[in-house]
Design a protein around this motif. Structure first.
Motif, PDB file in Angstrom:
ATOM      1  N   UNK A 159     -30.087  66.056  75.951  1.00  0.00           N
ATOM      2  CA  UNK A 159     -31.653  66.195  76.466  1.00  0.00           C
ATOM      3  C   UNK A 159     -32.422  66.379  75.507  1.00  0.00           C
ATOM      4  N   UNK A 160     -32.244  66.665  74.206  1.00  0.00           N
ATOM      5  CA  UNK A 160     -33.297  66.542  73.056  1.00  0.00           C
ATOM      6  C   UNK A 160     -34.031  65.812  73.098  1.00  0.00           C
ATOM      7  N   UNK A 161     -35.568  65.791  73.300  1.00  0.00           N
ATOM      8  CA  UNK A 161     -36.512  64.734  73.109  1.00  0.00           C
ATOM      9  C   UNK A 161     -36.599  64.203  71.586  1.00  0.00           C
ATOM     10  N   UNK A 162     -36.283  62.748  71.885  1.00  0.00           N
ATOM     11  CA  UNK A 162     -36.287  61.883  70.492  1.00  0.00           C
ATOM     12  C   UNK A 162     -37.726  61.615  70.422  1.00  0.00           C
ATOM     13  N   UNK A 163     -37.976  61.645  68.920  1.00  0.00           N
ATOM     14  CA  UNK A 163     -39.509  61.121  68.575  1.00  0.00           C
ATOM     15  C   UNK A 163     -40.263  62.277  68.243  1.00  0.00           C
ATOM     16  N   UNK A 185     -23.436  71.096  64.583  1.00  0.00           N
ATOM     17  CA  UNK A 185     -22.840  69.859  64.247  1.00  0.00           C
ATOM     18  C   UNK A 185     -23.252  68.823  65.123  1.00  0.00           C
ATOM     19  N   UNK A 186     -23.491  69.337  66.384  1.00  0.00           N
ATOM     20  CA  UNK A 186     -24.366  68.299  67.357  1.00  0.00           C
ATOM     21  C   UNK A 186     -25.808  68.077  67.012  1.00  0.00           C
ATOM     22  N   UNK A 194     -34.079  69.589  65.386  1.00  0.00           N
ATOM     23  CA  UNK A 194     -32.752  69.831  66.339  1.00  0.00           C
ATOM     24  C   UNK A 194     -31.737  70.850  65.917  1.00  0.00           C
ATOM     25  N   UNK A 195     -31.746  71.216  64.775  1.00  0.00           N
ATOM     26  CA  UNK A 195     -30.840  72.412  64.274  1.00  0.00           C
ATOM     27  C   UNK A 195     -31.594  73.511  65.114  1.00  0.00           C
ATOM     28  N   UNK A 196     -32.750  73.883  64.883  1.00  0.00           N
ATOM     29  CA  UNK A 196     -33.432  75.044  65.472  1.00  0.00           C
ATOM     30  C   UNK A 196     -33.300  74.827  66.982  1.00  0.00           C
ATOM     31  N   UNK A 197     -33.509  73.768  67.470  1.00  0.00           N
ATOM     32  CA  UNK A 197     -33.437  73.614  68.969  1.00  0.00           C
ATOM     33  C   UNK A 197     -32.030  73.865  69.402  1.00  0.00           C
ATOM     34  N   UNK A 198     -30.899  73.699  68.922  1.00  0.00           N
ATOM     35  CA  UNK A 198     -29.676  73.792  69.161  1.00  0.00           C
ATOM     36  C   UNK A 198     -29.252  75.328  69.154  1.00  0.00           C
ATOM     37  N   UNK A 199     -29.786  75.886  68.026  1.00  0.00           N
ATOM     38  CA  UNK A 199     -29.515  77.236  67.920  1.00  0.00           C
ATOM     39  C   UNK A 199     -30.333  78.124  69.082  1.00  0.00           C
ATOM     40  N   UNK A 200     -31.486  77.853  69.217  1.00  0.00           N
ATOM     41  CA  UNK A 200     -32.011  78.305  70.457  1.00  0.00           C
ATOM     42  C   UNK A 200     -31.234  78.110  71.860  1.00  0.00           C
TER      43      UNK A 200
END
Length: 78
Positions: A74-78, A35-36, A43-49
């Motif tokens: 802190x997720x890098x945008x772009x 959801x975040x 970003x989904x893959x990043x958040x699961x990691x």
């Protein structure tokens, strides 16, 4: 013999409830991380990691939401 059946049934029931409780907690944590992330697949893959990283670091359950929010910010945008 009757006591044996009662003990086995009770132990099996307790194990099943524990297993179900753990699964539901994992599902809730995964849903929170997703959801975040929103609709962005990367970003989904990043958040699961990040969720896996939190489990490895043994982040406490009460602190998990705030920890994941910081990681999402802190997720890098772009």
């Amino acid at each position: 013999m009757d006591y044996f059946i009662v003990v086995v049934t009770t132990v099996a029931g307790l194990y099943f409830h524990w297993w179900l409780y753990v699964r539901i907690r994992r599902w809730m944590d995964r849903d929170l991380a997703l959801s975040l992330a929103g609709a962005d697949e990367r970003k989904k893959a990043y958040m699961l990691a990040c969720l896996d990283k939190a489990r490895a670091q043994r982040v406490k359950r009460a602190e998990l939401a705030a920890w994941l929010e910081r990681q999402a910010a802190a997720y890098p945008q772009g």
